[in-house]
Design an enzyme around this catalytic site. Sequence first.
Site, short mmCIF file in Angstrom:
data_model
loop_
_atom_site.label_atom_id
_atom_site.label_comp_id
_atom_site.label_asym_id
_atom_site.label_seq_id
_atom_site.Cartn_x
_atom_site.Cartn_y
_atom_site.Cartn_z
CD GLU A 26 -5.17 6.36 0.40
OE1 GLU A 26 -4.31 6.92 1.10
OE2 GLU A 26 -5.34 5.12 0.38
CG HIS A 86 0.34 6.19 -0.77
ND1 HIS A 86 -0.64 6.95 -1.37
CD2 HIS A 86 -0.26 5.58 0.28
CE1 HIS A 86 -1.79 6.80 -0.70
NE2 HIS A 86 -1.58 5.97 0.31
CG HIS A 118 -1.80 1.15 1.36
ND1 HIS A 118 -3.12 1.14 0.97
CD2 HIS A 118 -1.59 2.41 1.82
CE1 HIS A 118 -3.67 2.33 1.17
NE2 HIS A 118 -2.75 3.11 1.70
CD GLU A 119 1.34 3.56 3.69
OE1 GLU A 119 1.48 4.63 3.05
OE2 GLU A 119 0.31 3.30 4.35
#
Lengths: 505, 505
Positions: free
Chosen positions: A299, A273, A269-270
């Site tokens: 996101e 980003h 997830h990060e």
Amino acid sequence: MEQEWKQKLDQFRELNKKIKSYNEAVALMAWDLRTGAPRKGAAARAEALGMLSTEAFKLGTSKEMGELLASLNRPEVLEQLSDIDRRTVLDVQEDYDRSIKIPADKFQSYMVLTAHSETLWEDAKENSDFAGFEPNLTEIVAKTQEFIDYWGPRATRYDTLLHMYEPDLTSEKLDEVFGRLKARLVPLVEAIQASPNKPDTEFLNQLFDKGQQEKFGLFLLKEMGYDFEAGRLDESVHPFMIGLNTGDIRVTTNFIQDDVTSSIFSCLHEGGHALYEQNLNPELEGTPLATGTSMGIHESQSRFWENMVGRSRGFWEHYFKDLQQHFPQQFDNVTPEQFYRAVNKVENSLIRIEADELTYNLHIIIRYEIEKMLFNDNLSVKELPRIWNEKYEQYLGIVPPNDGVGVLQDVHWSGGSFGYFPSYSLGNMYAAQFANTIRKEIPNFDELIAKGEFTPIREWLTEKIYRYGKSRKPAELIKDITGEDLNPDYLADYLESKYKAIYGL
Amino acid sequence: MEQEWKQKLDQFRELNKKIKSYNEAVALMAWDLRTGAPRKGAAARAEALGMLSTEAFKLGTSKEMGELLASLNRPEVLEQLSDIDRRTVLDVQEDYDRSIKIPADKFQSYMVLTAHSETLWEDAKENSDFAGFEPNLTEIVAKTQEFIDYWGPRATRYDTLLHMYEPDLTSEKLDEVFGRLKARLVPLVEAIQASPNKPDTEFLNQLFDKGQQEKFGLFLLKEMGYDFEAGRLDESVHPFMIGLNTGDIRVTTNFIQDDVTSSIFSCLHEGGHALYEQNLNPELEGTPLATGTSMGIHESQSRFWENMVGRSRGFWEHYFKDLQQHFPQQFDNVTPEQFYRAVNKVENSLIRIEADELTYNLHIIIRYEIEKMLFNDNLSVKELPRIWNEKYEQYLGIVPPNDGVGVLQDVHWSGGSFGYFPSYSLGNMYAAQFANTIRKEIPNFDELIAKGEFTPIREWLTEKIYRYGKSRKPAELIKDITGEDLNPDYLADYLESKYKAIYGL
């Protein structure tokens, strides 16, 4: 005359670089506070952080900035500027118009307050002590209400906050989009709950060495193309990505011994980003455009990598053997397919960041509704635990046993980030809509994932999204790339197709 | 009238706090660059760091600061001020008088240059590539020469630099003190070299797990009373201590697999620096007095803990069992006495930070003489490797095989810290002189060390030295505490007594 605006442009660029230096210091201070700064230094740090944020704020609202914008933001000058310069002028003007309404001392006391609050929140979360955090949160809400008055309410008071994270997004539009989404997801969740064909997750109930989790997280980040020469991985209570400059885009995760999937998916997830910000056009460095264009688009990239890629069957067909190597014996009797099913188990659970991608949207809708109540209906902060627990019972059929896993679970409110939560579901919707287009333009998309070959995918995203940073608005991007406006049906289609297969519906 | 200076005092305190916030950001950026900031972000970071340092510099030399000092630095006001406020006014005045002579743009380009240089130095050191670093170092020396012109030379040009690290110290005084020291140490080193009774260090030639080294370093820091709630331990190429605020005093070390003593003694060394700053009077927070009073006094504390405490027989009588526990089997056939002798082996070696406490002073004298040549005799930077190697041959009888372990070994010059090196030997001398007094005032000093009971010692140091921070000048401290001025005989006495015993002379 020509000479004059060129000189102004140089001054404007310099001033933006100066503001950027302050922002880099502030970001580093924040990163440090969350990744290991000693507690006894936190109070002085909060003062310093507040002071530097205020200086950046003062520069952004200075007489000099006002005059430079007045010189540059004129049609006859704008048409002569490069695309980046023109977009920068327009972006800075927007920020200037919003910020100039807040008195500097109000801004400073707000920054000091929120800097202190994060540490208080950490303690409160750990001790499930909402009462200990309530006075601070009350003050943050009150100050935010005051800011809404300065900015002027939009369609509703809460819409003023939404607009800051997702330009021009309204609660009217969100009500509609969330409504359409709910209409398709609720029956799906019900069918899933009724299905006897549930994934087995028993083999996830083991203890997984934190050091090995770290190694596997580092491995996955490298595989997806995260550049460790331009970033680093650390541990923090709440995982996050933070950009210090275009060559320094950091991620954090949280290693939980009895939940190996938590760090795996927060790294993806990060990392998503981070890929966005590591692949910006380097010419944006030093301008306010060197960041994601909105929280929702940001996101969409974290959710894309976490879910569309990381929770796909192909991904685990390829990477399950690596997982096994990192945790010898622990997955001996498990197949890739079993693991794929396990990490896609749909379950009505308490913690947003650990929720499956289907019910996740319900966690967001709860927060969205509570935030609307806080700002449009003057809900008292004292009432939050009660309302929170009621909504969890209503939407997910479960009541948090304590506030640490309830209303205190997220960092956002301690930093004053009200209006941020909807971005997560926007991200899901954007991601599904982008993925639909990618599948047309890169027909072997699923095959690439199943081979761990992410370069063509990352290049497509860079070409279409990443490189622009904030120089294209979200609505512009989604229209240019997919040929239509935000459409929640793509997410609903994707979820239906995936979960009907998993649950044999 | 009274009202007026009170108002000015408030403004003065606020301005100092503001400068302190900038300095905290700059310190954090520097710490981060040295402990793990990604390389691709270093260039933008250097720009940001230079900009913020310049802003702090501008505030310190601002018209506002000049006017506040003019209001407060008058006898009739000074006499009404508290001790801390009065000392702050006088300290800030000194800094103002020195800084006002440097044009802000010169200062900024110097800060950007030195921020870039540290990364370049790291690469050059690693690759033993002096030529790759030489242009930068030449520029740093040239800019420093320019600064000396702005400040005005003292007795010699180099004295201007010395004064910045040790107020009022002159090269005339240093020549004399180093002369007296040499006269007693050289025969001692010769006698040691001739002695057949040499410590056995064979058992140190092993590989020691870095993770265990870290655990032992953390253990020793805790034992000496380093407060981990107000600091942290990280790894960096060159160990250092850095104070961000009075509640955040960080240390670093370097774990070398085939040299376990390196991290042990650098933890004690940096821990000594840190104890000084962790035990400042908290009322100094936000003032420029919240730091050590001079580099020499600061070094006296690192050397005190590293050598007087950490290289004493009693220390290893107590802690050797802990060392054994951290490295099972590796010290099975070694006694505490053997270990004590081994870590006190005198040897003419190449690397300053790994030198014994006796020849260490020769390493310093070499650097001192080279720095005098650079600034008083216009020695060209290009000549440095040659001169360096010649002096190592002359003083220590050894020639570095490459510049990485020769002229490039220290970080100092890459940051423009010329005139700093003598502080290390001053530290040795101050430490020995303080230790002589402690032994009178705490008669069971050696017994306490042998029990690992450091609280009375730390309290004595806090009472006499630490709490004052920069509010007492070095000369004032040494006189008040020991009853006399700096006297190199205490160091010579201590070294003679200790090493005659070890070498059976």
